[in-house]
Scaffold this active site. Structure first.
Site, PDB file in Angstrom:
ATOM      1  N   SER A  45      40.998   1.326   1.583  1.00 30.91           N
ATOM      2  CA  SER A  45      42.367   1.165   1.063  1.00 30.91           C
ATOM      3  C   SER A  45      42.668  -0.301   0.741  1.00 30.91           C
ATOM      4  O   SER A  45      43.448  -0.589  -0.180  1.00 30.91           O
ATOM      5  CB  SER A  45      43.397   1.743   2.035  1.00 30.91           C
ATOM      6  OG  SER A  45      43.512   0.965   3.189  1.00 30.91           O
ATOM      7  N   THR A 101      33.203 -16.418  10.301  1.00 28.87           N
ATOM      8  CA  THR A 101      32.150 -17.324  10.763  1.00 28.87           C
ATOM      9  C   THR A 101      31.140 -16.485  11.543  1.00 28.87           C
ATOM     10  O   THR A 101      31.232 -15.248  11.553  1.00 28.87           O
ATOM     11  CB  THR A 101      32.745 -18.423  11.672  1.00 28.87           C
ATOM     12  OG1 THR A 101      33.343 -17.771  12.804  1.00 28.87           O
ATOM     13  CG2 THR A 101      33.783 -19.246  10.937  1.00 28.87           C
ATOM     14  N   HIS A 112      41.826  -8.393   9.497  1.00 29.07           N
ATOM     15  CA  HIS A 112      41.754  -7.781  10.834  1.00 29.07           C
ATOM     16  C   HIS A 112      43.156  -7.288  11.205  1.00 29.07           C
ATOM     17  O   HIS A 112      44.144  -8.008  11.001  1.00 29.07           O
ATOM     18  CB  HIS A 112      41.247  -8.820  11.842  1.00 29.07           C
ATOM     19  CG  HIS A 112      41.060  -8.253  13.217  1.00 29.07           C
ATOM     20  ND1 HIS A 112      39.974  -7.474  13.565  1.00 29.07           N
ATOM     21  CD2 HIS A 112      41.834  -8.345  14.324  1.00 29.07           C
ATOM     22  CE1 HIS A 112      40.093  -7.117  14.834  1.00 29.07           C
ATOM     23  NE2 HIS A 112      41.203  -7.624  15.318  1.00 29.07           N
ATOM     24  N   ARG A 145      18.177  -5.423  10.720  1.00 26.92           N
ATOM     25  CA  ARG A 145      19.521  -5.799  10.237  1.00 26.92           C
ATOM     26  C   ARG A 145      19.403  -6.998   9.291  1.00 26.92           C
ATOM     27  O   ARG A 145      20.079  -7.060   8.266  1.00 26.92           O
ATOM     28  CB  ARG A 145      20.383  -6.140  11.458  1.00 26.92           C
ATOM     29  CG  ARG A 145      21.673  -6.839  11.153  1.00 26.92           C
ATOM     30  CD  ARG A 145      22.406  -7.176  12.443  1.00 26.92           C
ATOM     31  NE  ARG A 145      23.560  -8.020  12.203  1.00 26.92           N
ATOM     32  CZ  ARG A 145      23.547  -9.353  12.270  1.00 26.92           C
ATOM     33  NH1 ARG A 145      22.424  -9.993  12.553  1.00 26.92           N
ATOM     34  NH2 ARG A 145      24.651 -10.042  12.041  1.00 26.92           N
ATOM     35  N   ARG A 200      30.393  -4.524  10.372  1.00 25.66           N
ATOM     36  CA  ARG A 200      29.287  -5.279  10.970  1.00 25.66           C
ATOM     37  C   ARG A 200      29.544  -6.775  10.835  1.00 25.66           C
ATOM     38  O   ARG A 200      30.219  -7.204   9.897  1.00 25.66           O
ATOM     39  CB  ARG A 200      27.961  -4.943  10.274  1.00 25.66           C
ATOM     40  CG  ARG A 200      27.463  -3.530  10.549  1.00 25.66           C
ATOM     41  CD  ARG A 200      26.970  -3.408  12.000  1.00 25.66           C
ATOM     42  NE  ARG A 200      26.568  -2.050  12.335  1.00 25.66           N
ATOM     43  CZ  ARG A 200      27.376  -1.083  12.787  1.00 25.66           C
ATOM     44  NH1 ARG A 200      28.667  -1.320  12.947  1.00 25.66           N
ATOM     45  NH2 ARG A 200      26.914   0.118  13.080  1.00 25.66           N
ATOM     46  N   ILE A 201      28.949  -7.541  11.767  1.00 26.65           N
ATOM     47  CA  ILE A 201      28.975  -9.002  11.655  1.00 26.65           C
ATOM     48  C   ILE A 201      27.895  -9.384  10.649  1.00 26.65           C
ATOM     49  O   ILE A 201      26.750  -8.932  10.756  1.00 26.65           O
ATOM     50  CB  ILE A 201      28.626  -9.656  13.012  1.00 26.65           C
ATOM     51  CG1 ILE A 201      29.504  -9.113  14.139  1.00 26.65           C
ATOM     52  CG2 ILE A 201      28.727 -11.182  12.914  1.00 26.65           C
ATOM     53  CD1 ILE A 201      30.955  -9.369  13.987  1.00 26.65           C
ATOM     54  N   LEU A 202      28.243 -10.215   9.680  1.00 23.69           N
ATOM     55  CA  LEU A 202      27.249 -10.609   8.681  1.00 23.69           C
ATOM     56  C   LEU A 202      26.216 -11.558   9.288  1.00 23.69           C
ATOM     57  O   LEU A 202      26.533 -12.348  10.176  1.00 23.69           O
ATOM     58  CB  LEU A 202      27.943 -11.293   7.499  1.00 23.69           C
ATOM     59  CG  LEU A 202      28.726 -10.355   6.580  1.00 23.69           C
ATOM     60  CD1 LEU A 202      29.466 -11.165   5.522  1.00 23.69           C
ATOM     61  CD2 LEU A 202      27.810  -9.327   5.917  1.00 23.69           C
ATOM     62  N   ASN A 225      37.945 -12.202   6.020  1.00 21.92           N
ATOM     63  CA  ASN A 225      37.982 -10.896   6.683  1.00 21.92           C
ATOM     64  C   ASN A 225      39.434 -10.546   6.961  1.00 21.92           C
ATOM     65  O   ASN A 225      40.237 -11.414   7.295  1.00 21.92           O
ATOM     66  CB  ASN A 225      37.212 -10.975   8.012  1.00 21.92           C
ATOM     67  CG  ASN A 225      37.240  -9.666   8.772  1.00 21.92           C
ATOM     68  OD1 ASN A 225      37.022  -8.589   8.204  1.00 21.92           O
ATOM     69  ND2 ASN A 225      37.506  -9.733  10.069  1.00 21.92           N
ATOM     70  N   GLN A 240      51.237  -3.942   5.340  1.00 18.80           N
ATOM     71  CA  GLN A 240      51.236  -5.414   5.229  1.00 18.80           C
ATOM     72  C   GLN A 240      49.858  -5.935   4.828  1.00 18.80           C
ATOM     73  O   GLN A 240      49.751  -6.918   4.081  1.00 18.80           O
ATOM     74  CB  GLN A 240      51.691  -6.049   6.543  1.00 18.80           C
ATOM     75  CG  GLN A 240      53.144  -5.781   6.874  1.00 18.80           C
ATOM     76  CD  GLN A 240      54.089  -6.222   5.767  1.00 18.80           C
ATOM     77  OE1 GLN A 240      53.981  -7.332   5.257  1.00 18.80           O
ATOM     78  NE2 GLN A 240      55.002  -5.361   5.380  1.00 18.80           N
TER      79      GLN A 240
HETATM   80  C1  GAR Z   1      41.802  -2.077   8.049  1.00 19.32           C
HETATM   81  O1  GAR Z   1      42.888  -1.762   8.889  1.00 19.32           O
HETATM   82  C2  GAR Z   1      41.212  -3.413   8.430  1.00 19.32           C
HETATM   83  O2  GAR Z   1      42.163  -4.345   8.849  1.00 19.32           O
HETATM   84  C3  GAR Z   1      40.327  -3.012   9.579  1.00 19.32           C
HETATM   85  O3  GAR Z   1      39.736  -1.806   9.170  1.00 19.32           O
HETATM   86  C4  GAR Z   1      40.642  -1.123   8.306  1.00 19.32           C
HETATM   87  C5  GAR Z   1      39.906  -0.776   7.039  1.00 19.32           C
HETATM   88  O4  GAR Z   1      40.704   0.054   6.240  1.00 19.32           O
HETATM   89  N1  GAR Z   1      39.356  -4.003   9.879  1.00 19.32           N
HETATM   90  C6  GAR Z   1      38.889  -4.202  11.112  1.00 19.32           C
HETATM   91  O5  GAR Z   1      39.199  -3.504  12.055  1.00 19.32           O
HETATM   92  C7  GAR Z   1      37.933  -5.364  11.238  1.00 19.32           C
HETATM   93  N2  GAR Z   1      37.672  -5.660  12.612  1.00 19.32           N
HETATM   94  P1  GAR Z   1      40.343   0.302   4.720  1.00 19.32           P
HETATM   95  O6  GAR Z   1      38.859   0.719   4.674  1.00 19.32           O
HETATM   96  O7  GAR Z   1      41.242   1.405   4.304  1.00 19.32           O
HETATM   97  O8  GAR Z   1      40.578  -0.974   3.982  1.00 19.32           O
END
Ligand code: GAR
Length: 211
Positions: free
Chosen positions: A10, A141, A106, A62, A88-90, A104, A173
């Site tokens: 999304s 990072t 979060h 990986r 995943r962590i890059l 990223n 948001q």
């Molecule tokens: C989002 O809420 C994003 O913030 C979160 O995964 C969801 C992805 O939704 N990311 C994390 O949790 C990273 N640690 P989407 O695939 O619909 O964009």
């Protein structure tokens, strides 16, 4: 930019829509995904974006999987890497190739509730009883959810919230914040000074409250 996704996509869709509506002056050169059945793949293909899937079990390690993804981003001339729900962590090679150029999103107000994928950070916020939650765009990072914070958006936590209602309020948001941050990068406004990020000409706390 290259957008890396693992699932629903999304946030990818928010970028696609912002470009289509003229709010974001950028191009998604390629979408890179690490799960074959991620719904976000269809969103990318529907928008006519080059899309590639790199499944871990097709690679020896990986590192080699991440090397292949990195080569793909470079072949498509990506200048900014956007992690939009990438799980995943890059590998260090990514961070070395794109210093301060990987962002990223979060679903928490970092540094609170770092680590874990959606919906764990939102669930942790609810369980901790915080009254304000939100999302963060930060520079990725080698450490998890720890790079310099570029921008945040806050939402209230309501008394009758469930993880779903809170996650949806935060997600709305996220969909505003991520395209805006990419636009700031496109305009050359983002200046990273140690752990602090300055957005030239913008006061982010006025921005997130619609001020
Ligand atoms: C989002 O809420 C994003 O913030 C979160 O995964 C969801 C992805 O939704 N990311 C994390 O949790 C990273 N640690 P989407 O695939 O619909 O964009």
């Amino acid at each position: 930019m290259a957008v890396l996704i693992s699932g629903r996509g999304s946030n990818l869709q928010a970028l696609i829509d912002a470009i289509a509506e003229g709010r974001l002056d950028a191009e998604i050169a390629v979408v890179i995904c690490n799960h074959k059945h991620a719904p976000g793949i269809q969103r990318a293909r529907a928008a006519g974006i080059a899309t590639y899937v790199f499944v871990r079990r097709d690679y020896e390690s990986r590192e080699t999987q991440h090397e292949a993804m990195l080569a793909c981003a470079q072949e498509h001339d990506a200048e900014l890497i956007v992690l939009g729900g990438f799980d995943r962590i890059l590998s260090p090679a990514w961070v070395e190739t794109y210093p301060n150029r990987i962002i990223n999103i979060h679903p928490s107000l970092l540094p609170a509730f770092a680590g874990g994928m959606n919906p764990k950070p939102q669930q942790d916020a609810l369980e901790a009883g915080v009254k304000i939650a939100g999302c963060t765009v930060h520079i990725a990072t080698a450490d998890v959810d720890a790079g310099p914070i570029v921008a945040q958006a806050a939402v209230p936590v309501l008394a009758d919230d469930t993880v779903d209602t809170l996650a949806n309020r935060i997600l709305a948001q996220e969909h505003r914040l991520l395209p805006q941050v990419v636009q700031w990068f496109a305009e050359g406004r983002v200046h990273i000074e140690g752990d602090r990020v300055r957005i030239a000409g913008v006061i982010p706390c006025l921005w997130w409250s619609d001020g």
